[in-house]
Scaffold this motif. Structure first.
Motif, PDB file in Angstrom:
ATOM      1  N   PRO A  27       2.547 -10.545  -7.562  1.00  0.00           N
ATOM      2  CA  PRO A  27       1.836  -9.526  -8.318  1.00  0.00           C
ATOM      3  C   PRO A  27       0.354  -9.819  -8.372  1.00  0.00           C
ATOM      4  O   PRO A  27      -0.074 -10.956  -8.226  1.00  0.00           O
ATOM      5  CB  PRO A  27       2.467  -9.622  -9.712  1.00  0.00           C
ATOM      6  N   PHE A  28      -0.452  -8.784  -8.592  1.00  0.00           N
ATOM      7  CA  PHE A  28      -1.891  -8.955  -8.687  1.00  0.00           C
ATOM      8  C   PHE A  28      -2.268  -9.658  -9.981  1.00  0.00           C
ATOM      9  O   PHE A  28      -3.359 -10.137 -10.125  1.00  0.00           O
ATOM     10  CB  PHE A  28      -2.585  -7.584  -8.641  1.00  0.00           C
ATOM     11  N   GLY A  29      -1.389  -9.710 -10.944  1.00  0.00           N
ATOM     12  CA  GLY A  29      -1.686 -10.373 -12.201  1.00  0.00           C
ATOM     13  C   GLY A  29      -1.691  -9.389 -13.348  1.00  0.00           C
ATOM     14  O   GLY A  29      -1.770  -8.179 -13.168  1.00  0.00           O
ATOM     15  N   SER A  30      -1.583  -9.913 -14.548  1.00  0.00           N
ATOM     16  CA  SER A  30      -1.554  -9.052 -15.721  1.00  0.00           C
ATOM     17  C   SER A  30      -2.926  -8.474 -16.004  1.00  0.00           C
ATOM     18  O   SER A  30      -3.943  -9.051 -15.650  1.00  0.00           O
ATOM     19  CB  SER A  30      -1.062  -9.853 -16.932  1.00  0.00           C
ATOM     20  N   ASP A 178      -4.933   0.366  -5.046  1.00  0.00           N
ATOM     21  CA  ASP A 178      -5.184   1.597  -5.803  1.00  0.00           C
ATOM     22  C   ASP A 178      -4.453   1.562  -7.141  1.00  0.00           C
ATOM     23  O   ASP A 178      -4.985   1.991  -8.174  1.00  0.00           O
ATOM     24  CB  ASP A 178      -4.738   2.825  -5.003  1.00  0.00           C
ATOM     25  N   SER A 179      -3.232   1.052  -7.134  1.00  0.00           N
ATOM     26  CA  SER A 179      -2.460   0.954  -8.379  1.00  0.00           C
ATOM     27  C   SER A 179      -3.150   0.057  -9.397  1.00  0.00           C
ATOM     28  O   SER A 179      -3.188   0.362 -10.589  1.00  0.00           O
ATOM     29  CB  SER A 179      -1.049   0.402  -8.094  1.00  0.00           C
ATOM     30  N   VAL A 180      -3.702  -1.061  -8.919  1.00  0.00           N
ATOM     31  CA  VAL A 180      -4.410  -1.977  -9.812  1.00  0.00           C
ATOM     32  C   VAL A 180      -5.637  -1.293 -10.407  1.00  0.00           C
ATOM     33  O   VAL A 180      -5.899  -1.389 -11.609  1.00  0.00           O
ATOM     34  CB  VAL A 180      -4.827  -3.258  -9.060  1.00  0.00           C
ATOM     35  N   CYS A 181      -6.389  -0.585  -9.572  1.00  0.00           N
ATOM     36  CA  CYS A 181      -7.575   0.134 -10.034  1.00  0.00           C
ATOM     37  C   CYS A 181      -7.208   1.117 -11.147  1.00  0.00           C
ATOM     38  O   CYS A 181      -7.905   1.225 -12.163  1.00  0.00           O
ATOM     39  CB  CYS A 181      -8.215   0.869  -8.860  1.00  0.00           C
ATOM     40  N   ILE A 182      -6.100   1.811 -10.969  1.00  0.00           N
ATOM     41  CA  ILE A 182      -5.625   2.767 -11.981  1.00  0.00           C
ATOM     42  C   ILE A 182      -5.270   2.050 -13.269  1.00  0.00           C
ATOM     43  O   ILE A 182      -5.658   2.472 -14.361  1.00  0.00           O
ATOM     44  CB  ILE A 182      -4.413   3.563 -11.446  1.00  0.00           C
ATOM     45  N   GLU A 183      -4.540   0.939 -13.171  1.00  0.00           N
ATOM     46  CA  GLU A 183      -4.113   0.203 -14.358  1.00  0.00           C
ATOM     47  C   GLU A 183      -5.290  -0.453 -15.076  1.00  0.00           C
ATOM     48  O   GLU A 183      -5.215  -0.707 -16.283  1.00  0.00           O
ATOM     49  CB  GLU A 183      -3.075  -0.858 -13.982  1.00  0.00           C
ATOM     50  N   MET A 221      -3.919   6.160  -1.874  1.00  0.00           N
ATOM     51  CA  MET A 221      -3.229   7.186  -2.642  1.00  0.00           C
ATOM     52  C   MET A 221      -3.918   8.539  -2.552  1.00  0.00           C
ATOM     53  O   MET A 221      -5.139   8.636  -2.641  1.00  0.00           O
ATOM     54  CB  MET A 221      -3.131   6.772  -4.109  1.00  0.00           C
ATOM     55  N   THR A 222      -3.127   9.573  -2.398  1.00  0.00           N
ATOM     56  CA  THR A 222      -3.623  10.939  -2.463  1.00  0.00           C
ATOM     57  C   THR A 222      -3.824  11.302  -3.932  1.00  0.00           C
ATOM     58  O   THR A 222      -3.327  10.611  -4.828  1.00  0.00           O
ATOM     59  CB  THR A 222      -2.614  11.909  -1.838  1.00  0.00           C
TER      60      THR A 222
END
Length: 238
Positions: A27-30, A178-183, A221-222
């Motif tokens: 995982p990228f981390g918490s 992209d998911s990390v950026c969103i979170e 991501m679109t």
């Protein structure tokens, strides 16, 4: 090649495969507490941001956008990052500096390149021509890379480099970024960048089918994918 040499070669090959798979699966981390998600970040860019520029070198013309993005990455407060404008190229990228590649994570320096040429980029998606929200969104994507790199050992970074040789690996790697950026709280801004790509008729994702006929992961991501992740994220519930 004798039997011992064949065995050593096989073990070395398995080692590199293991490193690539391991660094993909980890995982990228918490997420640490960062800025509150904002639909429009424009009003925030002129607010005081003490300590955000520590160990950061950045071009004056993009300082406000960079500081706005850094507000959403408190984990990188003391990380050494050099933001550079690169002529003759129109994209953005992030990587550890070669000189610090084998240093401990806390002693590394990272480079974020910002291209300024329409020779390799559509004029509408050139960073300097994008709206402020879109600019902060793509900077958030690159800072998500830096966040990931900062949590890797030197061997882990080497495995990441090897992973770039695989298209399927890169699809998953960029999609996860992209998911990390969103979170981190920059979902609206990443959406603005992705929408800009779509409106400029630049595909933000790789083709869904490769030559073998197998479906591929969406690389970047679109807008629809970003909105789906935001709907399912606790960060955006309020």
């Amino acid at each position: 090649m004798n039997t011992d040499a064949i065995q050593r070669h096989s073990l070395l090959k398995l080692k590199w495969i293991f490193l690539i798979v391991l660094q993909t699966a980890l995982p990228f981390g918490s997420r640490s507490q960062s800025g509150k998600p904002l639909n429009d970040i424009t009003a925030m860019v002129d607010q005081p941001r003490e300590h955000l520029g520590v160990n950061k070198a950045m071009p004056t013309k993009f300082e406000k956008q960079i500081l706005a993005a850094l507000r959403y990455f408190p984990e990188l407060q003391k990380t050494k990052i050099h933001f550079k404008i690169r002529s003759g190229w129109g994209g953005l990228s992030a990587r550890p500096s070669w000189a610090s590649l084998f240093r401990r994570s806390r002693n590394r320096r990272y480079i974020v390149m910002i291209g300024d040429s329409t020779k390799t980029a559509h004029p509408k998606v050139l960073f300097s021509n994008a709206g402020l929200n879109a600019q902060v969104g793509i900077l958030g994507h690159e800072l998500s890379h830096v966040l990931y790199f900062s949590r890797k050992s030197s061997w882990g970074l080497f495995g990441t480099g090897l992973g770039h040789l695989s298209k399927s690996h890169m699809d998953m790697f960029e999609n996860k970024t992209d998911s990390v950026c969103i979170e981190q709280g920059l979902g609206y801004q990443l959406l603005a960048w992705s929408t800009l790509l779509r409106d400029a008729a630049v595909k933000p994702a790789t083709k869904n089918v490769n030559p073998t006929g197998r479906k591929r992961h969406e690389r970047y991501m679109t807008p629809a994918s970003i909105q789906r992740v935001m709907r399912n994220s606790k960060v955006y519930q309020n």
